[in-house]
Design an enzyme around this catalytic site. Structure first.
Site, PDB file in Angstrom:
ATOM      1  N   ALA A 185      -4.968  -0.773  -2.323  1.00 30.42           N
ATOM      2  CA  ALA A 185      -4.168  -0.154  -1.266  1.00 30.42           C
ATOM      3  C   ALA A 185      -5.083   0.133  -0.079  1.00 30.42           C
ATOM      4  CB  ALA A 185      -3.524   1.131  -1.764  1.00 30.42           C
ATOM      5  N   LYS A 186      -4.641  -0.282   1.092  1.00 30.92           N
ATOM      6  CA  LYS A 186      -5.451  -0.055   2.296  1.00 30.92           C
ATOM      7  C   LYS A 186      -5.040   1.294   2.890  1.00 30.92           C
ATOM      8  CE  LYS A 186      -6.967  -2.540   6.467  1.00 30.92           C
ATOM      9  NZ  LYS A 186      -8.369  -2.803   6.061  1.00 30.92           N
ATOM     10  N   SER A 187      -5.633   2.338   2.340  1.00 34.84           N
ATOM     11  CA  SER A 187      -5.270   3.698   2.741  1.00 34.84           C
ATOM     12  C   SER A 187      -6.371   4.345   3.572  1.00 34.84           C
ATOM     13  CB  SER A 187      -4.996   4.561   1.499  1.00 34.84           C
ATOM     14  OG  SER A 187      -6.195   4.825   0.793  1.00 34.84           O
ATOM     15  N   SER A 192       0.834  -1.204   0.000  1.00 36.14           N
ATOM     16  CA  SER A 192       0.000   0.000   0.000  1.00 36.14           C
ATOM     17  C   SER A 192       0.868   1.254   0.000  1.00 36.14           C
ATOM     18  CB  SER A 192      -0.922   0.001   1.225  1.00 36.14           C
ATOM     19  OG  SER A 192      -1.830  -1.082   1.197  1.00 36.14           O
ATOM     20  N   TYR A 237     -11.151   5.060   3.328  1.00 34.00           N
ATOM     21  CA  TYR A 237     -12.149   4.766   4.357  1.00 34.00           C
ATOM     22  C   TYR A 237     -13.088   5.935   4.640  1.00 34.00           C
ATOM     23  CZ  TYR A 237     -10.506   0.091   5.084  1.00 34.00           C
ATOM     24  OH  TYR A 237     -10.213  -1.234   4.892  1.00 34.00           O
TER      25      TYR A 237
END
Length: 319
Positions: free
Chosen positions: A157-159, A64, A163
């Protein structure tokens, strides 16, 4: 679910006091959401605290960061070692672990390159994300908010920025009396929940949307697909229209927070018998047997905190 304070937080290679983990209001991350993160569970089987798929989570964190051009001065193994050190020092298990890489206090403006990279790892007690009754099923809706479109924000990508979309999905669901929501992608096909992957069971076959449908490449998702195939179920990754939710025999969420959680209704239409179905129950039980140490960990998914990292880390073949 209130955060319970623990003693230490890992910051850039050393342990600091919980209360010292602070940021300036003008840090780049506060103004522009420039962070990537992970959510990881540490279970407490009889052999001692064990982190679930530690290597895979830290690899995804680095992946990410790479997508967002954030340079991280720590390797995957160094981050895993730091996580193990933190859990061991704080003595809290089971727990939730939150590694986060962010751009700190440097310069004003969208350009992030002159803001320093900060790496933190926190852990704290955490229970069932959707409540104690979630093992039997939750009521969800289809969100009016669409999941982020391809080539806008990268879904793989866990950004932190991604969220904000999740918050809109979650808040709408809660305001309308549901536990959670399922979002559609830009084409109107099933994507995922606010922070969960979705599985559908129809005539004994398990279906889940592919990563091309604005889906996070979930680590629990991968684990559940592996478990299901080992149990003899056929698992298909395919694009699924919204109406599949209404005619499914079973629907369930998976993810670090929700683990394996059945869905008993969608838009107040009962799923199957309106309670946890047999396929979901079988997968759910096997998953918990593995993480609680009641079944063999044949894939090396558990990183035991009291064992050197290299001895028990996962294979890292999938994320």
């Amino acid at each position: 679910m209130a955060i319970q304070k623990t003693e230490k937080i890992w910051h850039n290679g050393r342990l600091i006091s919980w209360d010292d983990a602070t940021l300036h209001v003008m840090s780049h991350v506060v103004n522009y959401g420039s962070s990537v993160f992970e959510g990881i569970r540490c279970y407490n089987p009889p052999s001692g605290p064990a982190i679930f798929r530690a290597q895979e989570h830290m690899q995804r964190l680095l992946d990410s960061a790479k997508v967002y051009r954030i340079d991280v001065d720590f390797s995957r193994d160094e981050l895993v070692t730091g996580m193990v050190e933190l859990v061991k020092h704080n003595g809290v298990a089971p727990c939730y672990i939150r590694p986060i890489v962010l751009r700190g206090y440097g310069e004003a403006g969208v350009n992030p390159f002159n803001s320093p990279t900060e790496v933190y790892i926190c852990n704290y007690p955490w229970g069932k994300y959707l409540g104690s009754d979630a093992e039997q099923g939750v009521d969800v809706c289809v969100s009016s908010w669409t999941r982020i479109a391809p080539n806008t924000l990268p879904a793989m990508a866990k950004s932190g920025a991604n969220y904000m979309n999740s918050q809109l999905i979650k808040m709408e669901a809660l305001a309308d009396g549901y536990a959670e929501a399922i979002a559609l992608d830009v084409a109107g096909n099933i994507s995922e929940g606010s922070g969960q992957n979705v599985f559908i069971v129809r005539e004994g076959v398990i279906h889940t949307p592919p990563v091309g449908n604005s889906v996070l490449w979930g680590i629990t998702r991968d684990s559940v697909m592996t478990i299901a195939r080992e149990m003899g179920f056929e698992v298909r990754e395919q694009t699924l229209p919204r109406e599949t939710l209404y005619i499914a025999d079973e629907v369930f969420f998976v993810g670090t927070a929700v683990e394996v959680t059945p869905i008993r209704s969608v838009d107040r239409i009962k799923v199957g018998r309106g309670r946890r179905g047999p396929v979901t129950e079988a997968i759910q039980q096997r998953f918990f047997q593995i993480v609680k140490g009641d079944a063999p960990d044949t894939h090396g998914w558990l990183q035991y905190v009291n064992t050197p990292a290299a001895a028990t880390s996962g294979s890292g073949k999938s994320r």
